[in-house]
Motif scaffolding. Structure first.
Motif, PDB file in Angstrom:
ATOM      1  N   THR A 250       0.842  -1.188   0.000  1.00  0.00           N
ATOM      2  CA  THR A 250       0.000   0.000   0.000  1.00  0.00           C
ATOM      3  C   THR A 250       0.877   1.238   0.000  1.00  0.00           C
ATOM      4  OG1 THR A 250      -1.845   1.123   1.091  1.00  0.00           O
ATOM      5  CG2 THR A 250      -0.155   0.201   2.516  1.00  0.00           C
ATOM      6  N   THR A 251       0.389   2.264  -0.690  1.00  0.00           N
ATOM      7  CA  THR A 251       1.020   3.574  -0.671  1.00  0.00           C
ATOM      8  C   THR A 251       0.239   4.471   0.269  1.00  0.00           C
ATOM      9  OG1 THR A 251       1.778   3.327  -2.956  1.00  0.00           O
ATOM     10  CG2 THR A 251       1.706   5.560  -2.061  1.00  0.00           C
ATOM     11  N   PHE A 252       0.885   5.037   1.254  1.00  0.00           N
ATOM     12  CA  PHE A 252       0.214   5.868   2.241  1.00  0.00           C
ATOM     13  C   PHE A 252      -0.148   7.231   1.643  1.00  0.00           C
ATOM     14  CE2 PHE A 252       3.044   3.142   4.854  1.00  0.00           C
ATOM     15  CZ  PHE A 252       2.064   2.482   5.580  1.00  0.00           C
ATOM     16  N   ASP A 264       1.339  -2.540  11.651  1.00  0.00           N
ATOM     17  CA  ASP A 264      -0.064  -2.881  11.425  1.00  0.00           C
ATOM     18  C   ASP A 264      -0.375  -3.032   9.941  1.00  0.00           C
ATOM     19  OD1 ASP A 264      -0.821  -3.017  14.075  1.00  0.00           O
ATOM     20  OD2 ASP A 264      -1.335  -0.908  14.207  1.00  0.00           O
ATOM     21  N   THR A 265       0.270  -2.220   9.119  1.00  0.00           N
ATOM     22  CA  THR A 265       0.058  -2.347   7.675  1.00  0.00           C
ATOM     23  C   THR A 265       0.630  -3.665   7.172  1.00  0.00           C
ATOM     24  OG1 THR A 265       0.181   0.060   7.467  1.00  0.00           O
ATOM     25  CG2 THR A 265       0.387  -1.230   5.446  1.00  0.00           C
ATOM     26  N   LEU A 266       1.792  -4.050   7.673  1.00  0.00           N
ATOM     27  CA  LEU A 266       2.346  -5.355   7.315  1.00  0.00           C
ATOM     28  C   LEU A 266       1.471  -6.484   7.840  1.00  0.00           C
ATOM     29  CD1 LEU A 266       6.194  -4.885   7.807  1.00  0.00           C
ATOM     30  CD2 LEU A 266       4.949  -5.135   5.659  1.00  0.00           C
ATOM     31  N   ARG A 267       0.847  -6.290   8.990  1.00  0.00           N
ATOM     32  CA  ARG A 267      -0.067  -7.301   9.530  1.00  0.00           C
ATOM     33  C   ARG A 267      -1.251  -7.508   8.583  1.00  0.00           C
ATOM     34  NH1 ARG A 267      -0.407  -5.432  14.366  1.00  0.00           N
ATOM     35  NH2 ARG A 267       0.934  -6.976  15.373  1.00  0.00           N
ATOM     36  N   LEU A 335       5.592   3.789   1.006  1.00  0.00           N
ATOM     37  CA  LEU A 335       4.949   2.525   0.612  1.00  0.00           C
ATOM     38  C   LEU A 335       5.589   1.395   1.394  1.00  0.00           C
ATOM     39  CD1 LEU A 335       4.223   1.175  -2.951  1.00  0.00           C
ATOM     40  CD2 LEU A 335       5.777  -0.088  -1.467  1.00  0.00           C
ATOM     41  N   ILE A 336       4.752   0.404   1.758  1.00  0.00           N
ATOM     42  CA  ILE A 336       5.294  -0.795   2.393  1.00  0.00           C
ATOM     43  C   ILE A 336       4.411  -1.980   2.015  1.00  0.00           C
ATOM     44  CG2 ILE A 336       3.988  -0.673   4.568  1.00  0.00           C
ATOM     45  CD1 ILE A 336       6.667  -1.444   5.975  1.00  0.00           C
TER      46      ILE A 336
END
Length: 395
Positions: A250-252, A264-267, A335-336
């Protein structure tokens, strides 16, 4: 005679299933993902919520600030969504065997031969939409055109519940007013270069000589964008094409430095990747972390696991350890995401080799555990059971 390619995209899939299964929730803003006050992100949301600028992978705290008090927040029920996806794909198989499923809620179909059996393309599209609605009670947006690019863009043109047909002779007019960013391959490096050439739309790209595009973008990318701007793209559908990797990123909307939001985004990404891998009966040896810093600095880091997996926790732990191993803390992240690849040889039941089985013999099978948890939530509700890792750090 040109092919007729159809792209079928279920509208707000997870949220639509929740509103279908709970009629009282229809018409209200609904978020599938973390609950207010908890760490986490939006997995997806209803169109009522999207009107407030909320989107997938947005930190839940940011979404809560935008949404009205009557918004509903529900946990994902991946087993339920996978079940409905299988029903939708079964419907599509009644039209043609030339189907390529590209995600849990979208697929390409080659319907070139159906016009003699069912009538004009618009009739075929309406029948597909009607059968999906009849089978699962959901709406789908359908795009039809001479190739994959046009079909995909057409399905996005009139969401939700849209049907857009772009005949070959109308492709130029369809593409011309669109921003050039809709072309495949236009990213953080290519977009500024095109902007410096004074272009804003696909029509502008079409007016540039091929030599100019190749000079500024390179031979390969310049040629590819030139062809796309003319409406030329792959017109084939690849049934059951094997995937080499599965990833989510996702790109923030705003650069992030808070490690809790990154974790949390990686989760969220681990849950999505794990679910897709289990649906495809894939176990990956290699976990890859992708991260992009302000402005366009991108890195990937990979780790090879001793035992292949599709387990959410294992994916998250591997990706987070890759992040922690680098001097990245405090840097602004744009992004991550994470992915898995490296499918091992296995039989139809997904049996690991003897040595992998010996390594894991004293531990529960994480993939079976994940499937069991999803099945329990699918039957008894999103809050029936959760993993302990939702409430503690993976450190």
């Amino acid at each position: 005679m040109s092919r007729l390619i159809m792209h079928v995209d279920l509208d707000a899939f997870y949220a639509a299933i929740e509103q279908r299964d709970h009629p009282a929730w229809r018409g209200r803003p609904l978020v599938v993902g973390a609950a207010p006050g908890q760490r986490g992100v939006v997995a997806t949301c209803s169109y009522e919520a999207r009107r407030f600028g909320v989107h997938s992978a947005m930190p839940i705290a940011q979404a809560v600030r935008r949404l009205p008090p009557e918004t509903l927040y529900v946990r994902p029920r991946m087993a339920r969504y996978a079940e409905v996806s299988r029903q939708v794909m079964a419907v599509l198989e009644t039209f043609t065997p030339l189907i390529e499923r590209v995600s849990i809620d979208e697929a390409y179909l080659d319907v070139s031969g159906l016009t003699t059996l069912m009538g004009p393309p618009a009739v075929i599209g309406q029948r597909v939409k009607a059968r999906i609605r009849q089978a699962v009670g959901l709406t789908a947006s359908v795009g039809m055109g001479p190739n994959r690019l046009i079909a995909k863009l057409a399905s996005e043109a009139q969401k939700p519940d849209g049907l857009t047909l772009v005949p070959a002779e109308q492709v130029g007019d369809f593409l011309a007013p669109m921003p050039f960013t809709v072309l495949r391959g236009v990213g953080i490096k290519t977009a500024p270069r095109l902007a410096r050439l004074g272009v804003a739309t696909v029509g502008d790209v079409r007016q540039l000589p091929l030599a100019t595009l190749r000079q500024h973008l390179g031979a390969r990318m310049g040629t590819r964008l030139h062809q796309q701007a003319q409406g030329l793209a792959d017109d084939r559908v690849y049934p059951a094409r094997p995937r080499k990797s599965i990833s989510k990123e996702t790109t923030f909307p705003e650069d992030v430095t808070d490690p809790r939001i990154l974790q949390d985004t990686l989760r969220w990404a681990a849950q999505e990747v794990g679910s897709l891998a289990r649906q495809g009966r894939r176990l990956g040896h290699v976990v890859t972390l992708k991260i992009r810093f302000h402005p366009f600095e991108t890195h990937t880091r990979s780790r090879t696991l001793r035992v292949p997996t599709a387990d959410d926790v294992a994916l998250l732990r591997a990706a987070w350890s890759l992040f922690q191993a680098e001097p990245w803390t405090g840097r602004a992240v744009r992004l991550i995401g994470l992915g898995i690849s490296g499918w091992p040889e296995r039989d139809a039941d997904g049996q690991l080799d003897l040595f992998a089985a010996q390594v894991a013999e004293h531990h529960p099978n994480p993939d079976r555990l994940a499937v069991t948890l999803e099945a329990i939530r699918g039957r008894f509700g999103p809050d029936a059971i959760q993993r302990g890792w939702r409430r503690r750090s993976v450190d």
